[in-house]
Write a protein that holds these residues in place. Structure first.
Motif, PDB file in Angstrom:
ATOM      1  N   ALA A 328      -9.265   9.879 -14.335  1.00  0.00           N
ATOM      2  CA  ALA A 328     -10.265   8.816 -14.210  1.00  0.00           C
ATOM      3  C   ALA A 328     -11.463   9.043 -15.124  1.00  0.00           C
ATOM      4  CB  ALA A 328     -10.736   8.720 -12.757  1.00  0.00           C
ATOM      5  N   SER A 331     -12.853   5.968 -16.707  1.00  0.00           N
ATOM      6  CA  SER A 331     -12.990   4.799 -15.837  1.00  0.00           C
ATOM      7  C   SER A 331     -14.459   4.419 -15.700  1.00  0.00           C
ATOM      8  CB  SER A 331     -12.405   5.097 -14.457  1.00  0.00           C
ATOM      9  OG  SER A 331     -11.047   5.468 -14.559  1.00  0.00           O
ATOM     10  N   ARG A 334     -18.349   2.488 -11.411  1.00  0.00           N
ATOM     11  CA  ARG A 334     -18.059   1.885 -10.104  1.00  0.00           C
ATOM     12  C   ARG A 334     -16.735   2.400  -9.549  1.00  0.00           C
ATOM     13  NH1 ARG A 334     -14.955  -2.362  -8.582  1.00  0.00           N
ATOM     14  NH2 ARG A 334     -15.552  -3.449  -6.653  1.00  0.00           N
ATOM     15  N   LYS A 335     -15.737   2.506 -10.419  1.00  0.00           N
ATOM     16  CA  LYS A 335     -14.427   2.969  -9.974  1.00  0.00           C
ATOM     17  C   LYS A 335     -14.483   4.439  -9.546  1.00  0.00           C
ATOM     18  CE  LYS A 335      -9.576   2.999 -11.407  1.00  0.00           C
ATOM     19  NZ  LYS A 335      -8.624   2.650 -12.494  1.00  0.00           N
ATOM     20  N   GLN A 336     -15.236   5.251 -10.306  1.00  0.00           N
ATOM     21  CA  GLN A 336     -15.354   6.657  -9.947  1.00  0.00           C
ATOM     22  C   GLN A 336     -16.061   6.821  -8.605  1.00  0.00           C
ATOM     23  OE1 GLN A 336     -17.237   8.684 -13.200  1.00  0.00           O
ATOM     24  NE2 GLN A 336     -15.569   8.259 -14.631  1.00  0.00           N
ATOM     25  N   SER A 338     -16.071   4.652  -6.196  1.00  0.00           N
ATOM     26  CA  SER A 338     -15.166   4.163  -5.148  1.00  0.00           C
ATOM     27  C   SER A 338     -14.136   5.222  -4.771  1.00  0.00           C
ATOM     28  CB  SER A 338     -14.464   2.883  -5.616  1.00  0.00           C
ATOM     29  OG  SER A 338     -15.400   1.853  -5.857  1.00  0.00           O
ATOM     30  N   HIS A 339     -13.606   5.926  -5.788  1.00  0.00           N
ATOM     31  CA  HIS A 339     -12.651   6.999  -5.491  1.00  0.00           C
ATOM     32  C   HIS A 339     -13.322   8.123  -4.705  1.00  0.00           C
ATOM     33  CE1 HIS A 339      -8.926   5.791  -7.343  1.00  0.00           C
ATOM     34  NE2 HIS A 339      -9.546   5.461  -8.473  1.00  0.00           N
ATOM     35  N   GLU A 415      -5.280   0.255  -7.344  1.00  0.00           N
ATOM     36  CA  GLU A 415      -6.411   1.018  -7.852  1.00  0.00           C
ATOM     37  C   GLU A 415      -6.334   2.491  -7.458  1.00  0.00           C
ATOM     38  OE1 GLU A 415      -7.990  -1.948  -9.991  1.00  0.00           O
ATOM     39  OE2 GLU A 415      -8.901   0.022  -9.796  1.00  0.00           O
ATOM     40  N   TYR A 417      -7.049   3.786  -4.476  1.00  0.00           N
ATOM     41  CA  TYR A 417      -8.062   4.231  -3.516  1.00  0.00           C
ATOM     42  C   TYR A 417      -7.424   4.833  -2.268  1.00  0.00           C
ATOM     43  CZ  TYR A 417     -11.202   1.583  -6.519  1.00  0.00           C
ATOM     44  OH  TYR A 417     -11.900   1.117  -7.591  1.00  0.00           O
TER      45      TYR A 417
END
Length: 691
Positions: A328, A331, A334-336, A338-339, A415, A417
């Motif tokens: 990631a 990435s 925001r995605k980081q 979220s993970h 995604e 998650y």
């Protein structure tokens, strides 16, 4: 004529003796005997309901034909407190009367020999089981040998009788009501027509152990008509209202204490409000639900969870998380984030769920502690399946989609998650065998507190475990420090499979300790079926699909085979090159009475920290030589399987799991060693030896 009784038996901290009130036994009648127990100063034995912990004293008879013994009769007890623990028992010499009937046709010129085995638990800040074989030889009374009162015990028997609960007066009306919908769930007891002048100094001791909270203050109120009402908080183990409430009401009135036996039936009773609770006596001050150390314990839990990331049992799961972090790298922020939040949610949900189950099981009376799931062979075998399958996936045998994040892409969304969430779940599942510094104190404290306090401590522990990944997800500078994705990632991913294979080997070893080689063989067969199913995973067609699911179903079915049942513990083996004996309270008491130095090691096969300590510290030549020179006895408490007695010992020292290391220097109290050992720490805890 004096009775020809045997001498008193002296054991660890208790003197035991059988006594007779008279100098001879009378045929055709009941005869008054008693078991006398005299604990040492500071120690106590237990009443029929021991309270929060302990065991009631028992007496088993071996009697001649025509002789029958009744049950022990119990003088009213006294409260014995240790921190938040409240017990009911006797800290001074106590006579427990028992009636022995001699049949009228018993005739013998020789004294009758009455034998009995007494068993008890004596406690101070530790508890030691005790027992004694007692006997009493007395002649039968006749005209030449009348049954006169033995003057040596006249006052002792009279005192014991005065402390026995008497039947409640016939004009008392006794009833009770359970208030489960009140702000504080309580049981209320009413004594109508009691005619008691004051309610300032009285106590109620229930016969049922799981009815009331023993440490709670009894709220009491006298009504205008002289009736007495008592209310007390219900026990955490309370399940449903009983048919009757039985116990002993003790009214203290200077030197004229009186004990009444209570048998109450259901009926309406008004709750005594908490505001009516009298101020506690100084020596019986109420224990606060959350001591001032609460915030410190939360900090220790947070630090313990953080350090848990460095412990070996968590490494395999962190290797999976490391792959996802590098993957990631490019990435969006925001995605980081979220993970990171998904992983944290998995960790917290698992910690709270596992803690809730642990609290519920302990509340139902189960003697278990942290890491209890690894005491069950089926769970250990299933975990081995999972790590083996994950390792095969990292090795390229099968690909669960284009990304591997967590337990598998079957658990991940587009995604990924869900993959992060279940990675957090898996991290907690395997983290419990490791005990980081600070965790023992925090967990031991948590499990002695109300549920909401306990869960907050476990939440802090989970937050500490997830903290590094939260920091990487929310601090861009840390995320940018990660290496960029590239072709090297495939080799890195395959390399990360080997920690998972090593974890599988360790789990099989743990399984062998719980079961035997048959259990290990069953698990190995299951792993073979898992490998076969994954080899077929991406193959299409009816036959591969049928074989794939048949192999998976067979592997799962093997988890229920009787060959995976827990075996009873066998004789202890040497650990770390040093011979040891199995731990027991009785053996510990014997060694301390002899003045020996005792090292106690509470361990488990699945406790990685325990095994590291045994190899690094306890197996060192310096420690072995010091043990030999000082004639130190090594007692080992193996908690690999469930053992309620070891669980109770851990709880006495404020721990919910292993490792726990104790050093006793003769009769001195235990020195508690840290959870991470070095040879110097062990050597520093031993008493000096003569050159």
């Amino acid at each position: 004529m004096a009775s020809a009784q045997a001498a008193a038996v002296k054991t660890d901290h208790v003197e035991a003796e059988l006594l007779a009130e008279a100098t001879a036994l009378v045929a055709g009648a009941d005869n008054s005997l008693a078991l006398r127990l005299t604990p040492e100063a500071g120690w106590h034995v237990y009443w029929r309901n021991p309270g929060d912990s302990g065991l009631a004293t028992t007496l088993s008879w071996t009697l001649p034909d025509g002789v029958l013994a009744g049950d022990l009769q119990w003088p009213y007890p006294h409260r014995e407190t240790l921190g938040p623990i409240v017990n009911y028992g006797y800290a001074e010499s106590v006579l427990m009367p028992v009636s022995v009937n001699i049949a009228a046709d018993v005739v013998t010129p020789e004294p009758l020999l009455l034998r009995a085995k007494a068993k008890w638990l004596v406690c101070k800040d530790i508890c030691i089981p005790g027992s004694a074989d007692l006997e009493l030889a007395l002649p039968l009374a006749d005209e030449a040998r009348p049954a006169a009162v033995d003057e040596r015990w006249r006052e002792a028997f009279a005192k014991a009788r005065s402390e026995l609960p008497q039947p409640a007066p016939a004009d008392w009306q006794l009833r009770f009501q359970v208030h489960e919908k009140a702000e504080e769930k309580s049981l209320s007891l009413a004594i109508l027509g009691a005619g008691i002048g004051s309610a300032d100094d009285l106590e109620f001791f229930p016969y049922a152990n799981d009815l009331l909270s023993h440490s709670a203050v009894t709220r009491r109120m006298l009504d205008a008509d002289g009736s007495l009402r008592l209310s007390q908080t219900l026990s955490d183990y309370f399940v449903k209202a009983p048919a009757t409430v039985d116990g002993v009401l003790v009214i203290h009135d200077g030197g004229g204490d009186k004990a009444w036996e209570i048998h109450a039936t259901p009926g309406p009773v008004a709750l005594v409000p908490v505001s009516a609770q009298p101020p506690p006596k100084l020596e019986e001050a109420a224990i606060p639900a959350a001591p001032p150390a609460y915030l410190l314990v939360l900090l220790l839990a947070l630090l313990g969870g953080l350090v848990l990331n460095l412990m070996p049992c968590v490494f395999p799961v962190l290797s999976i998380k490391a792959i996802s972090l590098v993957d990631a790298r490019g990435s969006s922020a925001r995605k980081q984030r979220s993970h990171a939040l998904a992983y944290t949610a998995g960790v917290l949900a698992s910690f709270l769920g596992l803690a809730g189950l642990l609290i519920a099981l302990r509340g139902s009376g189960a003697a278990i502690g942290w890491g209890f799931q690894l005491q069950h062979p089926g769970f250990v075998a299933a975990l081995a399946y999972l790590f083996f399958a994950m390792g095969l996936s990292l090795s390229g045998v099968v690909e669960f989609g284009t990304r591997l994040m967590g337990v598998g892409q079957s658990l991940a969304s587009a995604e990924g998650y869900r993959g992060s969430f279940f990675t957090g779940v898996l991290a907690v599942a395997v983290a419990s065998p490791c005990t980081a510094p600070f965790m023992g104190t925090a967990l031991g404290y948590a499990l002695s507190q109300p549920a909401i306090v306990a869960l907050s401590v476990f939440a802090a522990l989970g937050l500490g475990l997830a903290l590094p990944f939260l920091a990487i997800g929310f601090v861009p500078a840390l995320a940018k420090a990660l290496p960029r994705p590239g072709k090297w990632m495939e080799n890195f991913k395959q390399f990360m499979a080997f920690p998972l294979y090593l974890t599988t080997v360790w789990l099989l070893w743990v399984l062998g300790g719980l079961t035997d080689r048959n259990g290990m063989t069953v698990a190995l067969l299951g792993l073979t079926l898992i490998a076969f199913a994954l080899w077929l995973w991406n193959r299409s067609g009816v036959v591969p699909t049928v074989l794939k699911f048949a192999a998976m179903a067979s592997a799962i079915a093997l988890l229920a085979t009787p060959l995976l049942a827990k075996q009873l513990a066998g004789p202890a083996a040497a650990t770390g090159g040093s011979a040891h004996e199995p731990y027991s309270e009785a053996r510990l008491g014997e060694l301390r009475a002899e003045g020996r130095t005792v090292f106690v090691n509470f361990t488990a096969d699945w406790c990685i920290t325990c095994k590291v300590n045994e190899r690094v510290a306890l197996a060192s030549s310096r420690v072995r030589e010091a043990f030999a020179k000082g004639q130190v006895v090594w007692l080992e408490g193996d908690w690999t399987r469930e053992d309620p007695l070891i669980t109770q010992t851990l709880e006495r020292f404020g721990r919910s799991g292993v490792p726990l290391y104790l050093v006793y220097a003769g009769a001195a109290e235990a020195a508690v060693l840290p959870q991470l050992l070095t040879p110097d720490i062990v050597l520093g805890a031993l008493p000096p030896t003569s050159p």
